[in-house]
Design a protein around this motif. Structure first.
Motif, PDB file in Angstrom:
ATOM      1  N   THR A  75       1.532  14.406 -13.577  1.00 44.82           N
ATOM      2  CA  THR A  75       0.614  14.780 -14.472  1.00 44.82           C
ATOM      3  C   THR A  75       0.477  16.235 -14.470  1.00 44.82           C
ATOM      4  O   THR A  75       0.252  16.948 -15.310  1.00 44.82           O
ATOM      5  N   GLN A  98       0.902  -1.235  -0.046  1.00 37.83           N
ATOM      6  CA  GLN A  98       0.107   0.057   0.092  1.00 37.83           C
ATOM      7  C   GLN A  98       0.859   1.297  -0.121  1.00 37.83           C
ATOM      8  O   GLN A  98       0.608   2.241  -0.768  1.00 37.83           O
ATOM      9  N   VAL A 141       3.824   1.603  -1.265  1.00 37.28           N
ATOM     10  CA  VAL A 141       4.537   1.891  -2.657  1.00 37.28           C
ATOM     11  C   VAL A 141       3.365   2.333  -3.551  1.00 37.28           C
ATOM     12  O   VAL A 141       3.578   3.290  -4.373  1.00 37.28           O
ATOM     13  N   GLN A 142       2.385   1.706  -3.546  1.00 37.53           N
ATOM     14  CA  GLN A 142       0.945   2.326  -4.427  1.00 37.53           C
ATOM     15  C   GLN A 142       0.848   3.746  -4.058  1.00 37.53           C
ATOM     16  O   GLN A 142       0.547   4.478  -4.964  1.00 37.53           O
ATOM     17  N   GLN A 143       0.970   4.244  -2.910  1.00 35.29           N
ATOM     18  CA  GLN A 143       0.552   5.615  -2.640  1.00 35.29           C
ATOM     19  C   GLN A 143       1.592   6.570  -3.020  1.00 35.29           C
ATOM     20  O   GLN A 143       1.391   7.502  -3.509  1.00 35.29           O
ATOM     21  N   ILE A 144       3.028   6.032  -2.758  1.00 38.04           N
ATOM     22  CA  ILE A 144       4.096   6.895  -3.347  1.00 38.04           C
ATOM     23  C   ILE A 144       3.951   6.890  -5.025  1.00 38.04           C
ATOM     24  O   ILE A 144       4.280   7.945  -5.467  1.00 38.04           O
ATOM     25  N   ALA A 145       3.558   5.810  -5.492  1.00 45.37           N
ATOM     26  CA  ALA A 145       3.342   5.757  -6.887  1.00 45.37           C
ATOM     27  C   ALA A 145       2.309   6.830  -7.299  1.00 45.37           C
ATOM     28  O   ALA A 145       2.324   7.626  -8.534  1.00 45.37           O
ATOM     29  N   GLN A 146       1.094   6.967  -6.672  1.00 48.92           N
ATOM     30  CA  GLN A 146       0.314   7.838  -6.823  1.00 48.92           C
ATOM     31  C   GLN A 146       0.538   9.322  -6.561  1.00 48.92           C
ATOM     32  O   GLN A 146       0.381  10.226  -7.518  1.00 48.92           O
ATOM     33  N   ARG A 172       3.873  10.338  -7.315  1.00 48.05           N
ATOM     34  CA  ARG A 172       4.488  10.525  -8.217  1.00 48.05           C
ATOM     35  C   ARG A 172       3.692  10.898  -9.684  1.00 48.05           C
ATOM     36  O   ARG A 172       3.864  11.789 -10.339  1.00 48.05           O
ATOM     37  N   GLU A 173       2.845  10.008  -9.798  1.00 48.78           N
ATOM     38  CA  GLU A 173       1.818  10.128 -10.948  1.00 48.78           C
ATOM     39  C   GLU A 173       1.359  11.442 -10.846  1.00 48.78           C
ATOM     40  O   GLU A 173       1.106  12.065 -11.865  1.00 48.78           O
TER      41      GLU A 173
END
Length: 153
Positions: free
Chosen positions: A76, A62, A64-69, A71-72
């Motif tokens: 954007t 979770q 890693v997923q939030q860090i990816a969000q 960065r995305e």
């Protein structure tokens, strides 16, 4: 989202001042998620990570997923700004190519105008967030979007 995440999300929202909360609540009632800007979203996400339940922490997947969000969202937002700058530059190049040409279009005073473009200007609004490229035909000005015809000579 788990119950702990919902609680920490609520506690993250409580870190905003009451005036910020009131404006976000009124905006949210009108526009839903569209009113949440990038900075507010990132603030909520960071607060959620900082205030997570120590007895039930977010697992690595979770996190890693939030860090990816994060960065995305940053990428954007940067892409949007870059494309906006590119569009503004393209308008300026297009307008400068019109100097000395005869154009027909809708002037700022809502009158149909035909004449030779003698100069161009770039005008910004009061908070310098938006700008418009205008062409000058004699004493009249028109936004480049309002040009209807360009005559070649």
């Amino acid at each position: 989202m788990s119950a702990a995440s919902q609680i920490t999300g609520a506690s993250a929202a409580s870190s905003f001042s009451s005036s910020e909360q009131a404006s976000q609540i009124s905006d949210s009632a009108n526009e839903g998620y569209n009113s949440l800007d990038v900075d507010s979203f990132l603030q909520l996400l960071i607060n959620e990570l900082q205030n997570q339940d120590p007895l039930d922490p977010v697992d690595n997947a979770q996190m890693v997923q939030q860090i990816a969000q994060i960065r995305e969202i940053g990428a954007t937002d940067e892409l949007t700004n870059t494309l906006s700058d590119l569009s503004n530059s393209q308008q300026l190049v297009t307008a400068s190519g019109l100097i000395g040409r005869t154009v027909t279009g809708l002037a700022d005073d809502q009158s149909n105008t035909t004449g030779v473009v003698d100069k161009i200007t770039v005008e910004t609004n009061d908070d310098n967030q938006t700008r418009s490229v205008k062409v000058h035909v004699g004493q009249k000005t028109m936004e480049i979007e309002n040009i209807r015809q360009i005559q070649t000579e």
